[in-house]
Design a protein around this motif. Structure first.
Motif, PDB file in Angstrom:
ATOM      1  N   ASP A  26       0.959  -1.198   0.246  1.00 31.31           N
ATOM      2  CA  ASP A  26      -0.202   0.043  -0.161  1.00 31.31           C
ATOM      3  C   ASP A  26       0.584   1.429  -0.205  1.00 31.31           C
ATOM      4  O   ASP A  26       0.585   1.790  -0.475  1.00 31.31           O
ATOM      5  CB  ASP A  26      -0.927   0.105   1.494  1.00 31.31           C
ATOM      6  CG  ASP A  26      -2.301  -1.206   0.967  1.00 31.31           C
ATOM      7  OD1 ASP A  26      -2.122  -1.676  -0.283  1.00 31.31           O
ATOM      8  OD2 ASP A  26      -2.732  -1.132   2.064  1.00 31.31           O
ATOM      9  N   GLY A  32       4.212   4.384  -5.736  1.00 32.10           N
ATOM     10  CA  GLY A  32       5.165   3.428  -6.890  1.00 32.10           C
ATOM     11  C   GLY A  32       4.739   3.216  -7.381  1.00 32.10           C
ATOM     12  O   GLY A  32       3.367   3.332  -8.289  1.00 32.10           O
ATOM     13  N   ALA A  34       3.237  -0.293  -6.505  1.00 36.42           N
ATOM     14  CA  ALA A  34       2.542  -1.475  -5.736  1.00 36.42           C
ATOM     15  C   ALA A  34       2.978  -3.135  -6.107  1.00 36.42           C
ATOM     16  O   ALA A  34       2.189  -3.777  -6.038  1.00 36.42           O
ATOM     17  CB  ALA A  34       0.550  -1.278  -6.009  1.00 36.42           C
ATOM     18  N   ASP A  35       4.182  -3.362  -5.373  1.00 39.09           N
ATOM     19  CA  ASP A  35       4.630  -4.537  -5.405  1.00 39.09           C
ATOM     20  C   ASP A  35       5.746  -4.313  -4.191  1.00 39.09           C
ATOM     21  O   ASP A  35       6.040  -5.564  -4.704  1.00 39.09           O
ATOM     22  CB  ASP A  35       5.371  -5.021  -6.453  1.00 39.09           C
ATOM     23  CG  ASP A  35       6.781  -4.170  -7.412  1.00 39.09           C
ATOM     24  OD1 ASP A  35       7.368  -2.725  -6.579  1.00 39.09           O
ATOM     25  OD2 ASP A  35       6.821  -4.373  -8.348  1.00 39.09           O
TER      26      ASP A  35
ATOM     27  N   THR B  79       7.323  -6.016 -12.298  1.00 43.01           N
ATOM     28  CA  THR B  79       8.571  -6.241 -10.990  1.00 43.01           C
ATOM     29  C   THR B  79       9.519  -6.323 -12.562  1.00 43.01           C
ATOM     30  O   THR B  79       9.949  -7.062 -12.935  1.00 43.01           O
ATOM     31  CB  THR B  79       8.359  -6.864  -9.899  1.00 43.01           C
ATOM     32  OG1 THR B  79       6.621  -6.495  -9.618  1.00 43.01           O
ATOM     33  CG2 THR B  79       9.679  -6.794  -9.596  1.00 43.01           C
ATOM     34  N   ALA B 199      -2.538  -7.942  -7.087  1.00 45.86           N
ATOM     35  CA  ALA B 199      -2.657  -6.766  -6.035  1.00 45.86           C
ATOM     36  C   ALA B 199      -4.262  -6.916  -5.802  1.00 45.86           C
ATOM     37  O   ALA B 199      -4.512  -6.543  -4.636  1.00 45.86           O
ATOM     38  CB  ALA B 199      -2.111  -5.304  -6.448  1.00 45.86           C
ATOM     39  N   LYS B 201      -7.102  -5.238  -7.249  1.00 44.59           N
ATOM     40  CA  LYS B 201      -7.752  -3.997  -7.231  1.00 44.59           C
ATOM     41  C   LYS B 201      -6.616  -3.413  -7.529  1.00 44.59           C
ATOM     42  O   LYS B 201      -5.413  -2.933  -7.620  1.00 44.59           O
ATOM     43  CB  LYS B 201      -7.681  -3.590  -5.470  1.00 44.59           C
ATOM     44  CG  LYS B 201      -6.545  -3.048  -4.611  1.00 44.59           C
ATOM     45  CD  LYS B 201      -6.900  -2.995  -3.260  1.00 44.59           C
ATOM     46  CE  LYS B 201      -4.813  -2.604  -2.485  1.00 44.59           C
ATOM     47  NZ  LYS B 201      -5.504  -2.171  -1.082  1.00 44.59           N
ATOM     48  N   THR B 203      -4.386  -0.151  -9.353  1.00 42.66           N
ATOM     49  CA  THR B 203      -4.152   0.603  -8.817  1.00 42.66           C
ATOM     50  C   THR B 203      -3.795   2.040  -8.204  1.00 42.66           C
ATOM     51  O   THR B 203      -2.741   2.058  -7.680  1.00 42.66           O
ATOM     52  CB  THR B 203      -2.149   0.440 -10.063  1.00 42.66           C
ATOM     53  OG1 THR B 203      -2.156  -1.003 -10.375  1.00 42.66           O
ATOM     54  CG2 THR B 203      -1.020   0.812  -9.249  1.00 42.66           C
ATOM     55  N   GLU B 220       1.583   4.355 -13.318  1.00 46.31           N
ATOM     56  CA  GLU B 220       1.930   5.314 -12.536  1.00 46.31           C
ATOM     57  C   GLU B 220       1.227   6.328 -12.798  1.00 46.31           C
ATOM     58  O   GLU B 220       1.505   6.382 -14.370  1.00 46.31           O
ATOM     59  CB  GLU B 220       3.467   5.118 -12.888  1.00 46.31           C
ATOM     60  CG  GLU B 220       4.535   5.433 -13.735  1.00 46.31           C
ATOM     61  CD  GLU B 220       4.584   3.762 -14.385  1.00 46.31           C
ATOM     62  OE1 GLU B 220       4.034   3.527 -14.910  1.00 46.31           O
ATOM     63  OE2 GLU B 220       6.314   3.915 -15.235  1.00 46.31           O
TER      64      GLU B 220
END
Lengths: 207, 352
Positions: A26, A32, A34-35, B79, B199, B201, B203, B220
């Motif tokens: 969170d 950023g 979210a990872d 990532t 996640a 949900k 972003t 982003e």
């Protein structure tokens, strides 16, 4: 600081990252991508898989294994940064079965130097370096006082907590958060937060 | 979250398994994960390797094949992949002429690819890292991590891939890649957020009547939010951000054979009379038909500004999961770039 305490530290860190996975993610979602919680949890799950293989080796081997494992499992920016931290930290205490306060300082200093070389942060960029720079400075000031590692870590934990809170008003100039410009102000840095947990769990492991 | 997935932890692996089954001309390896041409290594040819977080398909894995990439390293969703993947991939595709890492400018990608280059060089393989940083939504490089690597990446992979196929050595491939990056500029607009599977949900929250201007490819944020407007308005804004963008200067790091050397690069703005490749891209959730509406406006703006569109590419090529939205990339061309753009390519994601 004995090897068993280092192993205990790593296990506690794995637990904390698992517990704080959503919180870290969170924090990262706010500024950023979210990872961060997901990545740290995945990385330390791998560390826990590898740990039994090296638990009877010397401290440097254990720390280097943590570094190599994080480097090859975390990804993102935190993978190379934390990977380098543990790897360089391990190299600095080669051959040790226990760490004195001086050894511990050398390990942290080498690890943070690794972070600095890899990420090239400046103070105030709103990164994990904003936590580590004041921590290293405080450790250096106190290291000659005759404290053992436990006393040293307990003494610098408030410094770390303050440094962590101090990332909140900063405007990010590194990483994905930097694209937010002023919108990054008012959020705690996720990398500094996961770094803080390293010191918090170390303090618990040494208590 | 509604997605065609099984266990969230296995999303990337299962998608790659499907890709391997569908494309026997690719080899997919796990532990560490990478894809490469099944006929790699190709003796004497420079090997092109890229990689990045997953979630942008068909980039990069879908661009592995003849005339484009030799290998790709997919990370977890959004990532960066890790150095061990990149090193294993580089070793699998190096045909003796060296490996060019094509790196999108994100802090994680840059650091992981730099570590990989150090390790590959230590193994005696010639290597170079060239950054793609083309997103004009990021204005300054001094107070940020610099412009992000977006749409120009696809064009660079195509063009430099063709040059490698034509026998360019590593230095010439690197020079061409750097030039393509300096000639390309992009800008993205999001109509909705995307949802990272892990996640569960979205972003970010974007209101029913809002759009995010200058969006990146990982959700982003961009420069600002605007009320939703007709496509003419949105496409014109994006096109003008690109065409009116002034010169851009930043310092990049390149491998000099023994260590990292800083290099100052300045991208010159577009000028009347320039010939360009126009690339209109879907962020994943926007249908191709709407991209043609964007292209219609883009063509008009280019004409007004004195730019001639000599080639185009329209479709979902560098996506952001299920995000609705589009990006525009304009790439100034010269005869060298155009020749390699027009060369044959045979990959799962781009065939000509």
């Amino acid at each position: 600081m004995h090897k068993s305490q280092i192993l205990d530290w790593l296990r506690r860190l794995d637990q904390v990252y698992t517990e704080k996975k959503d919180y870290l993610t969170d924090l990262d979602a706010a500024i950023g991508d979210a990872d961060h919680g997901i990545n740290m949890t995945r990385g330390f799950a791998k560390v826990m898989e590898k740990l039994p293989e090296v638990a009877d080796k010397d401290i440097a081997t254990i720390l280097k294994t943590v570094g190599m494992t994080l480097m090859s499992s975390v990804g993102g920016a935190s993978g190379p940064l934390y990977g380098t931290f543990w790897l360089k930290g391990g190299l600095a205490v080669d051959g040790k079965e226990a760490l004195s306060a001086e050894d511990f300082l050398r390990m942290i200093e080498a690890g943070v130097d690794g972070i600095r070389q890899r990420g090239r942060p400046e103070p105030g960029d709103k990164t994990m370096y904003d936590l580590w720079a004041p921590v290293v400075a405080a450790l250096k000031t106190r290291a000659g006082n005759g404290d053992d590692v436990a006393a040293l870590v307990a003494a610098i934990l408030p410094v770390a907590a303050k440094a962590l809170a101090d990332t909140i008003p900063l405007q990010a100039r590194k990483g994905r958060a930097s694209y937010l410009g002023e919108r990054s102000i008012g959020h705690q840095d996720p990398g500094a937060t996961s770094s803080y947990y390293m010191l918090e769990t170390l303090n618990e492991a040494l208590a | 979250m509604k997605k065609l997935i099984n266990d969230v932890a296995n999303v990337v692996k299962e998608q790659l398994e499907g890709m391997a089954l569908a494309h026997p001309e690719l080899t997919v390896r796990y532990k560490p994960t990478f894809l490469c041409r099944a006929d790699a290594p190709i003796k004497g040819k420079v090997a092109l390797v890229s990689g990045g977080g997953s979630g942008h398909e068909p980039m990069h894995g879908g661009f592995v094949g003849q005339g484009m990439l030799d290998g790709a390293c997919p990370g977890e969703v959004f990532t960066s992949p890790t150095p061990d993947q990149m090193v294993a991939c580089a070793k699998a595709v190096d045909g003796g002429a060296g490996v060019l890492f094509l790196v999108k400018n994100y802090t994680g990608d840059v650091m992981n690819f730099e570590m990989a280059a150090e390790l590959v060089a230590a193994d005696g393989i010639k290597v170079q890292n060239i950054l793609i940083d083309d997103d004009v939504a990021v204005k300054d490089s001094l107070w940020t991590a610099g412009r992000r690597g977006v749409g120009t990446t696809v064009l660079a992979e195509k063009i430099v891939g063709a040059a490698a196929e034509a026998g360019y050595d590593l230095d010439r491939c690197a020079d061409l890649c750097r030039k393509v990056n300096q000639y390309g500029r992009s800008f993205g607009v999001a109509l909705t957020s995307c949802t990272v599977p892990a996640a569960g949900k979205p972003t970010f929250d974007l209101g029913e009547t809002e759009v995010e201007m200058g969006i990146g490819i990982h959700g982003e944020p961009g420069t600002h939010r605007s009320p939703i407007a007709p496509v003419d308005v949105l496409a014109r804004y994006a096109a003008e951000q690109i065409i009116d963008d002034p010169a851009y200067t930043r310092t990049v790091r390149e491998w000099d054979g023994a260590g990292w050397a800083d290099k100052v690069l300045t991208d010159e703005p577009f000028a009347r009379g320039d010939q360009v490749i126009a690339f209109v891209n879907s962020m994943g959730g926007t249908p191709v038909a709407e991209l043609y509406a964007v292209y219609r406006t883009l063509a008009a703006v280019c004409e007004e500004k004195g730019l001639t569109i000599v080639r185009n590419l329209i479709g979902p090529y560098i996506t952001s999961l299920d995000m609705q939205g589009f990006s525009i990339t304009l790439l100034k061309v010269d005869p060298e770039i155009l020749k390699f753009w027009d060369a044959p390519v045979k990959t799962p994601g781009l065939v000509r």
